[in-house]
Design a protein around this motif. Structure first.
Motif, PDB file in Angstrom:
ATOM      1  N   ALA A  78       0.841  -1.206   0.000  1.00  0.00           N
ATOM      2  CA  ALA A  78       0.000   0.000   0.000  1.00  0.00           C
ATOM      3  C   ALA A  78       0.873   1.253   0.000  1.00  0.00           C
ATOM      4  O   ALA A  78       1.939   1.283   0.599  1.00  0.00           O
ATOM      5  CB  ALA A  78      -0.902  -0.013   1.220  1.00  0.00           C
ATOM      6  N   THR A  79       0.412   2.264  -0.700  1.00  0.00           N
ATOM      7  CA  THR A  79       1.109   3.544  -0.729  1.00  0.00           C
ATOM      8  C   THR A  79       0.166   4.645  -0.272  1.00  0.00           C
ATOM      9  O   THR A  79      -1.041   4.526  -0.369  1.00  0.00           O
ATOM     10  CB  THR A  79       1.611   3.891  -2.147  1.00  0.00           C
ATOM     11  N   SER A  80       0.760   5.707   0.224  1.00  0.00           N
ATOM     12  CA  SER A  80      -0.051   6.857   0.618  1.00  0.00           C
ATOM     13  C   SER A  80       0.656   8.159   0.286  1.00  0.00           C
ATOM     14  O   SER A  80       0.214   9.215   0.697  1.00  0.00           O
ATOM     15  CB  SER A  80      -0.362   6.797   2.113  1.00  0.00           C
ATOM     16  N   ASN A  81       1.760   8.091  -0.454  1.00  0.00           N
ATOM     17  CA  ASN A  81       2.541   9.283  -0.736  1.00  0.00           C
ATOM     18  C   ASN A  81       2.911   9.316  -2.207  1.00  0.00           C
ATOM     19  O   ASN A  81       3.441   8.356  -2.735  1.00  0.00           O
ATOM     20  CB  ASN A  81       3.818   9.266   0.111  1.00  0.00           C
ATOM     21  N   SER A  82       2.646  10.420  -2.839  1.00  0.00           N
ATOM     22  CA  SER A  82       3.038  10.573  -4.234  1.00  0.00           C
ATOM     23  C   SER A  82       4.051  11.702  -4.395  1.00  0.00           C
ATOM     24  O   SER A  82       4.209  12.249  -5.466  1.00  0.00           O
ATOM     25  CB  SER A  82       1.806  10.845  -5.102  1.00  0.00           C
ATOM     26  N   PHE A  83       4.723  12.073  -3.308  1.00  0.00           N
ATOM     27  CA  PHE A  83       5.759  13.103  -3.308  1.00  0.00           C
ATOM     28  C   PHE A  83       5.229  14.469  -3.704  1.00  0.00           C
ATOM     29  O   PHE A  83       5.965  15.325  -4.156  1.00  0.00           O
ATOM     30  CB  PHE A  83       6.954  12.692  -4.182  1.00  0.00           C
ATOM     31  N   ALA A  84       3.936  14.681  -3.541  1.00  0.00           N
ATOM     32  CA  ALA A  84       3.348  15.975  -3.900  1.00  0.00           C
ATOM     33  C   ALA A  84       3.950  17.103  -3.086  1.00  0.00           C
ATOM     34  O   ALA A  84       4.242  18.175  -3.633  1.00  0.00           O
ATOM     35  CB  ALA A  84       1.834  15.933  -3.716  1.00  0.00           C
ATOM     36  N   LEU A  85       4.173  16.896  -1.778  1.00  0.00           N
ATOM     37  CA  LEU A  85       4.742  17.957  -0.955  1.00  0.00           C
ATOM     38  C   LEU A  85       6.154  18.306  -1.412  1.00  0.00           C
ATOM     39  O   LEU A  85       6.532  19.482  -1.448  1.00  0.00           O
ATOM     40  CB  LEU A  85       4.729  17.562   0.523  1.00  0.00           C
ATOM     41  N   ASP A  86       6.947  17.301  -1.785  1.00  0.00           N
ATOM     42  CA  ASP A  86       8.293  17.565  -2.306  1.00  0.00           C
ATOM     43  C   ASP A  86       8.234  18.421  -3.567  1.00  0.00           C
ATOM     44  O   ASP A  86       9.036  19.325  -3.756  1.00  0.00           O
ATOM     45  CB  ASP A  86       9.027  16.255  -2.628  1.00  0.00           C
ATOM     46  N   ILE A  87       7.299  18.104  -4.444  1.00  0.00           N
ATOM     47  CA  ILE A  87       7.153  18.863  -5.693  1.00  0.00           C
ATOM     48  C   ILE A  87       6.723  20.291  -5.385  1.00  0.00           C
ATOM     49  O   ILE A  87       7.250  21.256  -5.964  1.00  0.00           O
ATOM     50  CB  ILE A  87       6.164  18.158  -6.635  1.00  0.00           C
ATOM     51  N   LEU A  88       5.783  20.469  -4.457  1.00  0.00           N
ATOM     52  CA  LEU A  88       5.348  21.812  -4.081  1.00  0.00           C
ATOM     53  C   LEU A  88       6.502  22.619  -3.490  1.00  0.00           C
ATOM     54  O   LEU A  88       6.677  23.798  -3.817  1.00  0.00           O
ATOM     55  CB  LEU A  88       4.189  21.737  -3.087  1.00  0.00           C
TER      56      LEU A  88
END
Length: 118
Positions: A78-88
């Motif tokens: 299972a995953t819950s992180n798509s690195f969106a915060l890093d990209i932001l």
């Protein structure tokens, strides 16, 4: 009809629906393709479909590369992180960066005695 030997690549399928319905529809389509013997790759932001009976791949940071951020595609649960915060953060679009920019704009307007509207 998709069957044995068929290949499907689906990119953000059902992304126009709400998360719960989109995840359910994505999982149902994946199960149907698998039952027919087709091979399919999905790109999706629906984390709810990972970690179940359909094998999942994810992007993970390779910690052994300290010189730069290197990503590896790996099987996962299972995953819950798509690195969106890093990209932001990278593009200064996270909350702290936006607040800092807003404060700088206001302070610059006050120092010049000008009116600041946001």
């Amino acid at each position: 009809k998709c069957g044995i030997g068929s290949f499907a690549f689906l990119n953000e399928t059902y992304s126009g629906t709400d998360d719960k319905k989109g995840a359910a529809m994505t999982l149902a389509a994946a199960k149907k393709l698998a039952a027919n013997g087709a091979f399919a790759l999905y790109v999706t932001h629906f984390h709810e479909v990972t970690g179940g009976e359909i094998p999942s791949l994810t992007t993970k940071i390779d910690d052994s590369d300290s010189a730069s951020r290197t990503y590896r595609i790996m099987k996962c649960g299972a995953t819950s992180n798509s690195f969106a915060l890093d990209i932001l953060r990278k593009y200064s679009l996270d909350a702290a960066s936006l607040e800092s920019r807003r404060s700088n704009i206001i302070n610059a307007g006050i120092r010049r005695g000008g009116e600041v509207t946001l």
